[in-house]
Write a protein that holds these residues in place. Structure first.
Motif, PDB file in Angstrom:
ATOM      1  N   LEU A  41       0.905  -1.654  -0.177  1.00 17.74           N
ATOM      2  CA  LEU A  41       0.374   0.183   0.087  1.00 17.74           C
ATOM      3  C   LEU A  41       1.174   1.301   0.021  1.00 17.74           C
ATOM      4  O   LEU A  41       0.536   2.598  -0.913  1.00 17.74           O
ATOM      5  N   TRP A 378      -2.699   4.038  -6.794  1.00 17.13           N
ATOM      6  CA  TRP A 378      -3.235   4.456  -5.522  1.00 17.13           C
ATOM      7  C   TRP A 378      -4.375   2.717  -5.873  1.00 17.13           C
ATOM      8  O   TRP A 378      -3.701   2.275  -4.850  1.00 17.13           O
ATOM      9  N   LEU A 379      -4.844   2.714  -6.903  1.00 18.37           N
ATOM     10  CA  LEU A 379      -6.101   1.600  -6.350  1.00 18.37           C
ATOM     11  C   LEU A 379      -5.375   0.084  -6.563  1.00 18.37           C
ATOM     12  O   LEU A 379      -5.626  -0.459  -5.419  1.00 18.37           O
ATOM     13  N   LEU A 382      -4.188  -0.605  -3.019  1.00 17.55           N
ATOM     14  CA  LEU A 382      -5.104  -0.783  -1.861  1.00 17.55           C
ATOM     15  C   LEU A 382      -5.825  -1.941  -2.100  1.00 17.55           C
ATOM     16  O   LEU A 382      -5.953  -3.206  -1.397  1.00 17.55           O
ATOM     17  N   PHE A 385      -3.215  -4.493  -1.155  1.00 15.98           N
ATOM     18  CA  PHE A 385      -3.172  -4.798   0.328  1.00 15.98           C
ATOM     19  C   PHE A 385      -4.870  -5.208   0.648  1.00 15.98           C
ATOM     20  O   PHE A 385      -4.307  -6.690   1.458  1.00 15.98           O
ATOM     21  N   THR A 386      -5.937  -5.525   0.242  1.00 17.57           N
ATOM     22  CA  THR A 386      -7.422  -6.327   0.662  1.00 17.57           C
ATOM     23  C   THR A 386      -7.658  -7.329  -0.095  1.00 17.57           C
ATOM     24  O   THR A 386      -8.166  -7.558   0.702  1.00 17.57           O
TER      25      THR A 386
END
Length: 424
Positions: A41, A378-379, A382, A385-386
């Motif tokens: 992230l 950025w997306l 994320l 990370f998720t």
């Protein structure tokens, strides 16, 4: 037909500068996630910053190039800013300082790119513009391959020898700046276009323009120009900007792809810079052939179709336990993608806009792509990370598979329009 000596000289400038920048970039993903222990992230934020820091500056660089009609010196300023950041890296310590310097380096890159590409377009035959950009990108990519290779050799010989990499980077940046200042002529595309138009009028026996009231008034040498962004309202330009932005929003940064390969296969960190070498070697071999192909069958077609190679790279990187063959295929497909999009986008934007706004058009197209890629990093950071590595890769691959046919249908008419303009 040979390419211009200006293209070759600018190629050497880019070769030296890319050795400088890519030597640093090749160690950055692993340095942040490995040496500093940050998450993906965090790396997504840094990678997005590196992409997005150039977005607005690319537009400004193109505008300054058109406004002053001296693209060489706008590019020189951009290269100079990047060289100064190399000196800063020798003194910096800590995550924030290094990240800030890398971001400033990207600002310099954004400032120089559009003026440099405007000089390539101004010094090239319109019929072989794709080839000229391909030859330049070949030089550029030789440097982009040598930079990570130099970083690999240094880290192999000197574990944690990041300062040595920065010294090499600074030296190459200074050499590139010297070549630009001493060997590249001060082209003035606006003045040249004005003189050519009036030379043709004289050869055809047409009356001279009283007070230069023809449609190229803004190109008059020494005359004051009232700059206009009206070219952005043209349907072809709008189509290109929209499609380029959409596809860039689905373009994951190379660092993420390489981190995915390392996470999957678990190879030693010292081999990481060689992933950049592999991609750039493929790009180097394919840049000129793809430029020629774009001149022959259509630049818009090649630009969109090359994203199929990017889709293939995502799928290879998402495979569980892919091994060496999957890694090599990923790097080759990434190289093919860049060979068919980087210079081709500049060639497209440069031909859709007139000489008076060529730098601005190229800079705007590149700025749209850079801004979209910032959001993409950025997306995706994320998403990784998720969701995890493989699901995130498959998600972006699925979205790209939907976007490519839409982009193909939208940009296809541009090739016919450019062929008509070239024949006129």
């Amino acid at each position: 037909m040979r390419v211009s000596s200006v293209v070759v000289a600018l190629g050497f400038v880019s070769l030296l500068t890319d050795i400088s920048s890519e030597a640093v970039s090749a160690v950055l993903p692993l340095f942040i996630t490995g040496a500093l222990g940050m998450s993906t992230l965090t790396y997504g934020f840094v990678d997005g910053l590196m992409q997005g820091a150039t977005a607005l500056v690319r537009v400004v660089g193109g505008w300054a190039s058109d406004r002053g009609d001296h693209p060489k010196w706008v590019a020189f300023l951009g290269y100079g800013v990047s060289a100064l950041t190399r000196a800063g890296l020798l003194l910096a310590s800590g995550f924030l300082a290094i990240t800030a310097l890398v971001a400033v380096d990207r600002v310099g890159k954004g400032m120089r790119t559009a003026p440099r590409d405007a000089m390539i377009a101004a010094s090239s035959d319109p019929r072989t513009l794709g080839r000229s950009f391909g030859v330049h990108r070949t030089f550029d990519t030789v440097g982009a391959a040598l930079g990570p290779l130099a970083a690999f050799v240094v880290l192999w010989a000197i574990p944690n020898g990041y300062r040595t990499v920065f010294v090499i980077s600074f030296g190459c940046a200074v050499l590139g700046l010297a070549v630009l200042g001493l060997m590249v002529p001060d082209l003035r595309p606006r003045r040249a276009a004005w003189l050519e138009r009036h030379r043709v009028r004289e050869e055809r026996g047409l009356p001279k323009c009283k007070g230069c009231t023809c449609d190229l008034t803004a190109l008059a040498p020494g005359g004051k120009q009232s700059f206009s962004w009206r070219f952005l309202t043209e349907p072809g330009v709008r189509r290109l900007m929209g499609v380029a932005g959409l596809l860039a929003l689905l373009t994951v940064g190379d660092g993420f792809v390489y981190l995915s390969l390392q996470t999957r296969d678990g190879f030693a960190s010292k081999w990481f810079p060689l992933l950049y070498v592999g991609t750039n070697a493929a790009y180097m071999c394919l840049a000129t052939p793809m430029g020629r192909l774009a001149d022959r069958i259509g630049r818009a077609k090649v630009f969109v179709a090359s994203h199929v190679a990017l889709l293939g790279a995502y799928l290879c990187a998402a495979v569980v336990g892919g091994g060496t063959a999957s890694t090599v295929a990923t790097l080759a497909l990434l190289g093919l993608f860049y060979a068919g999009t980087d210079g081709v986008l500049s060639a497209l934007a440069g031909r859709l806009a007139g000489p008076a706004v060529r730098g601005s058009a190229i800079g705007t197209a590149q700025g749209v792509v850079a801004g979209s890629r910032m959001c993409a990093s950025w997306l995706f950071g994320l998403a990784w990370f998720t969701l995890g590595r493989s699901p995130a890769m498959l998600l972006v691959a699925g979205l790209l598979a939907v976007a490519v046919p839409v982009a193909w249908r939208t940009l296809r008419p541009l090739d016919a329009r450019l062929r008509t303009q070239a024949a006129a």
